[in-house]
Write a protein that holds these residues in place. Sequence first.
Motif, PDB file in Angstrom:
ATOM      1  N   GLY A 147       1.020  -1.208  -0.158  1.00 48.92           N
ATOM      2  CA  GLY A 147       0.092   0.020  -0.032  1.00 48.92           C
ATOM      3  C   GLY A 147       0.794   1.403  -0.033  1.00 48.92           C
ATOM      4  N   GLY A 153       2.928   2.071  -2.267  1.00 47.80           N
ATOM      5  CA  GLY A 153       2.681   2.662  -3.650  1.00 47.80           C
ATOM      6  C   GLY A 153       4.123   2.194  -4.398  1.00 47.80           C
ATOM      7  N   LYS A 154       4.565   1.034  -3.917  1.00 40.74           N
ATOM      8  CA  LYS A 154       6.078   0.680  -4.498  1.00 40.74           C
ATOM      9  C   LYS A 154       5.943  -0.053  -5.991  1.00 40.74           C
ATOM     10  CE  LYS A 154       5.991  -4.010  -2.533  1.00 40.74           C
ATOM     11  NZ  LYS A 154       5.422  -4.450  -3.524  1.00 40.74           N
ATOM     12  N   THR A 155       4.850  -0.696  -6.117  1.00 36.67           N
ATOM     13  CA  THR A 155       4.674  -0.999  -7.548  1.00 36.67           C
ATOM     14  C   THR A 155       4.269  -0.272  -8.488  1.00 36.67           C
ATOM     15  OG1 THR A 155       3.878  -3.210  -6.532  1.00 36.67           O
ATOM     16  CG2 THR A 155       3.187  -2.796  -9.016  1.00 36.67           C
ATOM     17  N   THR A 156       3.652   0.840  -8.094  1.00 35.84           N
ATOM     18  CA  THR A 156       3.348   2.066  -8.835  1.00 35.84           C
ATOM     19  C   THR A 156       4.724   3.030  -9.355  1.00 35.84           C
ATOM     20  OG1 THR A 156       1.325   2.375  -7.672  1.00 35.84           O
ATOM     21  CG2 THR A 156       2.324   4.376  -9.053  1.00 35.84           C
ATOM     22  N   ARG A 172      -3.113 -13.813  -5.616  1.00 30.85           N
ATOM     23  CA  ARG A 172      -1.761 -13.639  -5.060  1.00 30.85           C
ATOM     24  C   ARG A 172      -1.925 -13.471  -3.553  1.00 30.85           C
ATOM     25  NH1 ARG A 172       0.857 -10.500  -8.884  1.00 30.85           N
ATOM     26  NH2 ARG A 172       2.336  -9.422  -7.614  1.00 30.85           N
ATOM     27  N   THR A 231       9.723  -6.318  -4.482  1.00 36.16           N
ATOM     28  CA  THR A 231       9.475  -7.277  -3.578  1.00 36.16           C
ATOM     29  C   THR A 231       9.296  -6.878  -2.068  1.00 36.16           C
ATOM     30  OG1 THR A 231      10.151  -9.682  -2.750  1.00 36.16           O
ATOM     31  CG2 THR A 231      11.930  -7.880  -3.065  1.00 36.16           C
ATOM     32  N   HIS A 232       9.374  -7.766  -1.176  1.00 34.97           N
ATOM     33  CA  HIS A 232       9.152  -7.422   0.288  1.00 34.97           C
ATOM     34  C   HIS A 232      10.155  -7.752   1.297  1.00 34.97           C
ATOM     35  CE1 HIS A 232       4.922  -6.217  -0.139  1.00 34.97           C
ATOM     36  NE2 HIS A 232       4.794  -6.972  -0.938  1.00 34.97           N
ATOM     37  N   GLY A 276      11.301 -11.661   3.540  1.00 34.02           N
ATOM     38  CA  GLY A 276      11.096 -11.813   2.166  1.00 34.02           C
ATOM     39  C   GLY A 276      12.575 -12.027   1.487  1.00 34.02           C
ATOM     40  N   ARG A 291      -7.881  -6.523  -4.656  1.00 34.13           N
ATOM     41  CA  ARG A 291      -7.131  -7.282  -3.785  1.00 34.13           C
ATOM     42  C   ARG A 291      -7.854  -7.792  -2.377  1.00 34.13           C
ATOM     43  NH1 ARG A 291      -1.575  -6.798  -4.577  1.00 34.13           N
ATOM     44  NH2 ARG A 291      -1.533  -8.255  -3.082  1.00 34.13           N
ATOM     45  N   ARG A 330      -7.047  -7.543   1.060  1.00 34.64           N
ATOM     46  CA  ARG A 330      -6.114  -6.819   2.006  1.00 34.64           C
ATOM     47  C   ARG A 330      -6.390  -7.222   3.599  1.00 34.64           C
ATOM     48  NH1 ARG A 330      -1.983  -4.961  -0.934  1.00 34.64           N
ATOM     49  NH2 ARG A 330      -2.642  -3.397  -2.757  1.00 34.64           N
ATOM     50  N   ASN A 375       7.000   8.459  -0.687  1.00 31.14           N
ATOM     51  CA  ASN A 375       6.053   8.471  -1.771  1.00 31.14           C
ATOM     52  C   ASN A 375       4.829   9.325  -1.255  1.00 31.14           C
ATOM     53  OD1 ASN A 375       4.750   7.977  -4.437  1.00 31.14           O
ATOM     54  ND2 ASN A 375       3.848   6.043  -3.690  1.00 31.14           N
ATOM     55  N   ALA A 376       5.015  10.506  -1.295  1.00 34.11           N
ATOM     56  CA  ALA A 376       3.771  11.256  -0.760  1.00 34.11           C
ATOM     57  C   ALA A 376       2.797  11.379  -1.747  1.00 34.11           C
ATOM     58  CB  ALA A 376       4.277  12.641  -0.654  1.00 34.11           C
ATOM     59  N   GLY A 435       0.370  11.899  -4.410  1.00 31.33           N
ATOM     60  CA  GLY A 435       0.540  12.497  -5.799  1.00 31.33           C
ATOM     61  C   GLY A 435       1.706  12.654  -6.265  1.00 31.33           C
TER      62      GLY A 435
HETATM   63  P1  AP5 Z   1       0.684   0.053  -5.509  1.00 31.27           P
HETATM   64  O1  AP5 Z   1       1.842   0.540  -6.267  1.00 31.27           O
HETATM   65  O2  AP5 Z   1      -0.013  -1.309  -5.847  1.00 31.27           O
HETATM   66  O3  AP5 Z   1       1.045  -0.520  -3.809  1.00 31.27           O
HETATM   67  P2  AP5 Z   1       2.230  -1.293  -3.301  1.00 31.27           P
HETATM   68  O4  AP5 Z   1       2.936  -0.984  -1.992  1.00 31.27           O
HETATM   69  O5  AP5 Z   1       3.256  -1.865  -4.385  1.00 31.27           O
HETATM   70  O6  AP5 Z   1       1.219  -2.682  -2.969  1.00 31.27           O
HETATM   71  P3  AP5 Z   1       1.128  -3.899  -3.742  1.00 31.27           P
HETATM   72  O7  AP5 Z   1      -0.239  -4.025  -3.918  1.00 31.27           O
HETATM   73  O8  AP5 Z   1       2.016  -4.168  -5.029  1.00 31.27           O
HETATM   74  O9  AP5 Z   1       1.805  -4.859  -2.980  1.00 31.27           O
HETATM   75  P4  AP5 Z   1       1.296  -6.237  -2.564  1.00 31.27           P
HETATM   76  O10 AP5 Z   1       2.241  -6.651  -1.097  1.00 31.27           O
HETATM   77  O11 AP5 Z   1       0.101  -6.098  -2.170  1.00 31.27           O
HETATM   78  O12 AP5 Z   1       1.632  -7.105  -3.607  1.00 31.27           O
HETATM   79  P5  AP5 Z   1       3.105  -7.721  -4.389  1.00 31.27           P
HETATM   80  O13 AP5 Z   1       2.786  -7.862  -5.627  1.00 31.27           O
HETATM   81  O14 AP5 Z   1       4.299  -6.867  -4.073  1.00 31.27           O
HETATM   82  O15 AP5 Z   1      -0.377   1.346  -5.047  1.00 31.27           O
HETATM   83  C1  AP5 Z   1      -1.436   1.104  -4.313  1.00 31.27           C
HETATM   84  C2  AP5 Z   1      -2.480   2.046  -4.639  1.00 31.27           C
HETATM   85  O16 AP5 Z   1      -1.924   3.545  -4.256  1.00 31.27           O
HETATM   86  C3  AP5 Z   1      -2.785   2.363  -6.188  1.00 31.27           C
HETATM   87  O17 AP5 Z   1      -4.280   2.654  -6.415  1.00 31.27           O
HETATM   88  C4  AP5 Z   1      -2.011   3.560  -6.647  1.00 31.27           C
HETATM   89  O18 AP5 Z   1      -2.575   4.076  -7.641  1.00 31.27           O
HETATM   90  C5  AP5 Z   1      -1.951   4.328  -5.418  1.00 31.27           C
HETATM   91  N1  AP5 Z   1      -0.655   5.109  -5.166  1.00 31.27           N
HETATM   92  C6  AP5 Z   1       0.571   4.783  -5.403  1.00 31.27           C
HETATM   93  N2  AP5 Z   1       1.574   5.814  -4.957  1.00 31.27           N
HETATM   94  C7  AP5 Z   1       0.473   6.843  -4.924  1.00 31.27           C
HETATM   95  C8  AP5 Z   1       0.745   8.466  -4.718  1.00 31.27           C
HETATM   96  N3  AP5 Z   1       2.114   8.908  -4.564  1.00 31.27           N
HETATM   97  N4  AP5 Z   1      -0.263   9.137  -4.425  1.00 31.27           N
HETATM   98  C9  AP5 Z   1      -1.477   9.023  -4.566  1.00 31.27           C
HETATM   99  N5  AP5 Z   1      -1.762   7.280  -4.740  1.00 31.27           N
HETATM  100  C10 AP5 Z   1      -0.437   6.538  -5.000  1.00 31.27           C
HETATM  101  O19 AP5 Z   1       3.228  -9.082  -3.393  1.00 31.27           O
HETATM  102  C11 AP5 Z   1       2.335 -10.122  -3.416  1.00 31.27           C
HETATM  103  C12 AP5 Z   1       2.583 -11.225  -2.696  1.00 31.27           C
HETATM  104  O20 AP5 Z   1       3.743 -11.935  -3.145  1.00 31.27           O
HETATM  105  C13 AP5 Z   1       3.012 -11.031  -1.423  1.00 31.27           C
HETATM  106  O21 AP5 Z   1       1.774 -10.678  -0.269  1.00 31.27           O
HETATM  107  C14 AP5 Z   1       3.477 -12.278  -0.783  1.00 31.27           C
HETATM  108  O22 AP5 Z   1       2.878 -13.352  -0.478  1.00 31.27           O
HETATM  109  C15 AP5 Z   1       4.475 -12.652  -2.175  1.00 31.27           C
HETATM  110  N6  AP5 Z   1       5.866 -12.094  -2.319  1.00 31.27           N
HETATM  111  C16 AP5 Z   1       6.497 -11.023  -2.696  1.00 31.27           C
HETATM  112  N7  AP5 Z   1       7.942 -10.774  -2.554  1.00 31.27           N
HETATM  113  C17 AP5 Z   1       8.184 -11.767  -1.691  1.00 31.27           C
HETATM  114  C18 AP5 Z   1       9.211 -12.476  -1.112  1.00 31.27           C
HETATM  115  N8  AP5 Z   1      10.481 -11.959  -1.264  1.00 31.27           N
HETATM  116  N9  AP5 Z   1       9.512 -13.615  -0.308  1.00 31.27           N
HETATM  117  C19 AP5 Z   1       8.106 -14.129  -0.226  1.00 31.27           C
HETATM  118  N10 AP5 Z   1       7.115 -13.735  -0.827  1.00 31.27           N
HETATM  119  C20 AP5 Z   1       6.900 -12.848  -1.445  1.00 31.27           C
END
Ligand code: AP5
Length: 190
Positions: A12, A14-17, A51, A85-86, A98, A132, A134, A169-170, A172
Amino acid sequence: MGLRVVVVGIPGVGKTTVVDMLVAGFKGAKLANFGTIMFEAGLSQKLVKNRDEMRKLPVEKQKRLQKFAATKIANMRERLVVVDTHLFIRTPEGFWPGLPFDVVRAMKPTHLVLVEATPEEIAKRRSSDTTRYRDAVTKDSLTEELALARSFLTVSSTLTGAPISIVRNAQGKQEQVALGLAKMLEKASP
Ligand code: AP5
């Protein structure tokens, strides 16, 4: 071998973004989404359907998927590999790393980047993402996860010798964050 940047942050922030913007704007960059690689393997083995089910699997099963993803990413040879990643996963068995020793050593990061946001921003971003499943959060649990992330980050840096950047990641400002990282990496590029 080129640069290998591992970008982490609690769900949450916003790292993927930010990662997607960085990869799109950096010539020769390749995205390695750790969760996607694990998920595709888990899906083909019929272990999970989405996921968010992965972090609920027994840790031993998650470890096998984690090792698979780490090996795949370790073999990427592009000019810049950006790993999304995490630092830790919230599992029913507790917080699980992770990037344990063998995983982080295999991936050989040249840079570690932690993306942060405030607990309020994170809660809002998580709740607005209806695609998702969550976990429920409170301000206290998010504050605890943010602190935990910094602890795990220093361990990864010590194990690999890679420098740490902590970026905020403030609201906007996602494009600005991605541009700042691209600038730093262009300068570091051999
Ligand atoms: P988004 O960019 O999606 O947020 P995020 O922090 O990247 O959240 P993710 O959903 O990607 O992380 P996740 O843990 O859920 O999934 P992941 O695929 O990494 O942004 C969220 C929202 O905010 C969006 O609507 C966006 O538009 C908005 N936003 C962003 N920046 C903004 C800003 N500046 N201003 C306003 N709005 C903004 O992982 C999935 C799964 O994979 C994990 O749960 C785990 O099971 C597994 N996994 C991953 N890595 C490992 C590892 N190393 N070891 C074991 N398991 C792992």
